[in-house]
Motif scaffolding. Structure first.
Motif, PDB file in Angstrom:
ATOM      1  N   ALA A   1       0.818  -1.206   0.000  1.00  0.00           N
ATOM      2  CA  ALA A   1       0.000   0.000   0.000  1.00  0.00           C
ATOM      3  C   ALA A   1       0.852   1.255   0.000  1.00  0.00           C
ATOM      4  O   ALA A   1       0.418   2.301  -0.443  1.00  0.00           O
ATOM      5  CB  ALA A   1      -0.913   0.004   1.215  1.00  0.00           C
ATOM      6  N   THR A   2       2.076   1.180   0.520  1.00  0.00           N
ATOM      7  CA  THR A   2       2.901   2.376   0.611  1.00  0.00           C
ATOM      8  C   THR A   2       4.014   2.419  -0.428  1.00  0.00           C
ATOM      9  O   THR A   2       4.762   3.367  -0.491  1.00  0.00           O
ATOM     10  CB  THR A   2       3.536   2.490   2.011  1.00  0.00           C
TER      11      THR A   2
ATOM     12  N   GLY B   1      -4.851   8.268  -7.991  1.00  0.00           N
ATOM     13  CA  GLY B   1      -4.714   6.922  -7.445  1.00  0.00           C
ATOM     14  C   GLY B   1      -3.708   6.867  -6.308  1.00  0.00           C
ATOM     15  O   GLY B   1      -3.947   6.231  -5.271  1.00  0.00           O
TER      16      GLY B   1
ATOM     17  N   ASN C   1      -4.997   8.942  -3.198  1.00  0.00           N
ATOM     18  CA  ASN C   1      -6.107   8.231  -2.578  1.00  0.00           C
ATOM     19  C   ASN C   1      -5.606   6.991  -1.827  1.00  0.00           C
ATOM     20  O   ASN C   1      -5.986   6.749  -0.678  1.00  0.00           O
ATOM     21  CB  ASN C   1      -7.129   7.849  -3.658  1.00  0.00           C
ATOM     22  N   ARG C   2      -4.750   6.189  -2.454  1.00  0.00           N
ATOM     23  CA  ARG C   2      -4.230   4.960  -1.853  1.00  0.00           C
ATOM     24  C   ARG C   2      -3.405   5.249  -0.599  1.00  0.00           C
ATOM     25  O   ARG C   2      -3.491   4.528   0.393  1.00  0.00           O
ATOM     26  CB  ARG C   2      -3.373   4.209  -2.879  1.00  0.00           C
ATOM     27  N   LEU C   3      -2.604   6.313  -0.650  1.00  0.00           N
ATOM     28  CA  LEU C   3      -1.712   6.629   0.472  1.00  0.00           C
ATOM     29  C   LEU C   3      -2.326   7.612   1.457  1.00  0.00           C
ATOM     30  O   LEU C   3      -1.668   8.038   2.409  1.00  0.00           O
ATOM     31  CB  LEU C   3      -0.386   7.183  -0.066  1.00  0.00           C
ATOM     32  N   LYS C   4      -3.601   7.998   1.191  1.00  0.00           N
ATOM     33  CA  LYS C   4      -4.321   8.944   2.057  1.00  0.00           C
ATOM     34  C   LYS C   4      -3.565  10.263   2.199  1.00  0.00           C
ATOM     35  O   LYS C   4      -3.393  10.785   3.300  1.00  0.00           O
ATOM     36  CB  LYS C   4      -4.613   8.309   3.411  1.00  0.00           C
TER      37      LYS C   4
END
Length: 197
Positions: free
Chosen positions: A134-135, A174, A177-180
Motif C-alpha cells: 500500500a505504501t 490513485g 487516494n491509496r496513500l491517504k
C-alpha cells in the motif's frame, strides 16, 4: 531491568532523528552516541530500500562490531537476505515499526542472542513486501512525483513523460487516494520522506 545499549543509523536525517527520539523514550534501551557505536549490543538501521550505500553502511558496521542489527526498511528484496544475514541482521521490520513496540521487542530479542534463521528473515521480508504494497510507489508514480517536485504542472508532466493529461491525473489521484495524502505538495513531501525522490 538492564537497558540494551543501542546505536542508530538511517539513510536520511529526518528518519534518524525520529528513530533516536523514539528510542530515547523507551526505558528498555539506552541510545549510545555515534562515537560509542562500538559499545552497542544492537544497531538499528533504517532505510527505504537496500541500496549500495545502505549495503556499505551495513558491511562497515558488521566489520566494526559483532552487535546484532535490526533493519527497518520500506522494502527488502529476497535476493538481499543472504547478505543481510551475513552482516548480523537479526530482524527485518517495516518502516512503521519506528514508533512502536515491535521495534523494542526485536531489539531485546536481538540483544539476548536469539538466532534468526534465513527462513525467519525470508518470512519477515515477505511480510514487509505484502504489508508495504500500500505504501510502495510504482516507477510511474515516482516519475510523476519527481516532475511535480520540480514544479511542473499536469500538462507539462504529461508532455515530458509522453502520457495524456488524463493519465497523469489518474496516477496522481490513485496515489494520493491509496496513500491517504491530502494534495500534491503532501504527495511530494511523502516521497521525499520515503527517499524515493
Amino acid at each position: 531491568m538492564n537497558q540494551v545499549k543501542v546505536a542508530a543509523w538511517a539513510s536520511d536525517p529526518i528518519t534518524l532523528a525520529g528513530l533516536i527520539d523514539h528510542l530515547r523514550t523507551r526505558r528498555e534501551v539506552r541510545v549510545m552516541p555515534g562515537q560509542q557505536r562500538g559499545e552497542a549490543a544492537v544497531l538499528v538501521f533504517a532505510a527505504n530500500r537496500v541500496t549500495r550505500e545502505v549495503k556499505a553502511a551495513l558491511r562497515a558496521a558488521a566489520s566494526e562490531t559483532p552487535a546484532a542489527i535490526v533493519f527497518i526498511a520500506g522494502y527488502v528484496d529476497a535476493d538481499d537476505l543472504a547478505e543481510l544475514a551475513a552482516w548480523h541482521v537479526a530482524a527485518v521490520l517495516p518502516r512503521d515499526a519506528i514508533g512502536g513496540d515491535q521495534l523494542v521487542r526485536s531489539i531485546v530479542a536481538a540483544a539476548s542472542g536469539r538466532e534468526t534463521s534465513m527462513r525467519d528473515l525470508l518470512q519477515q521480508a515477505e511480510t514487509l513486501r505484502r504489508g508495504g504494497e500500500a505504501t510502495t510507489l510504482s516507477p510511474r508514480e515516482v516519475d510523476v512525483l519527481r516532475l511535480m517536485a520540480e514544479g511542473w504542472d499536469t500538462a507539462e508532466i504529461a508532455n515530458k513523460l509522453c502520457y495524456s493529461e488524463r493519465t497523469v491525473k489518474n496516477v496522481i489521484y490513485g496515489m494520493t487516494n491509496r496513500l491517504k495524502l491530502r494534495n500534491r505538495p503532501h504527495a511530494v513531501a511523502y516521497a521525499l520522506r520515503a527517499g524515493v525522490i
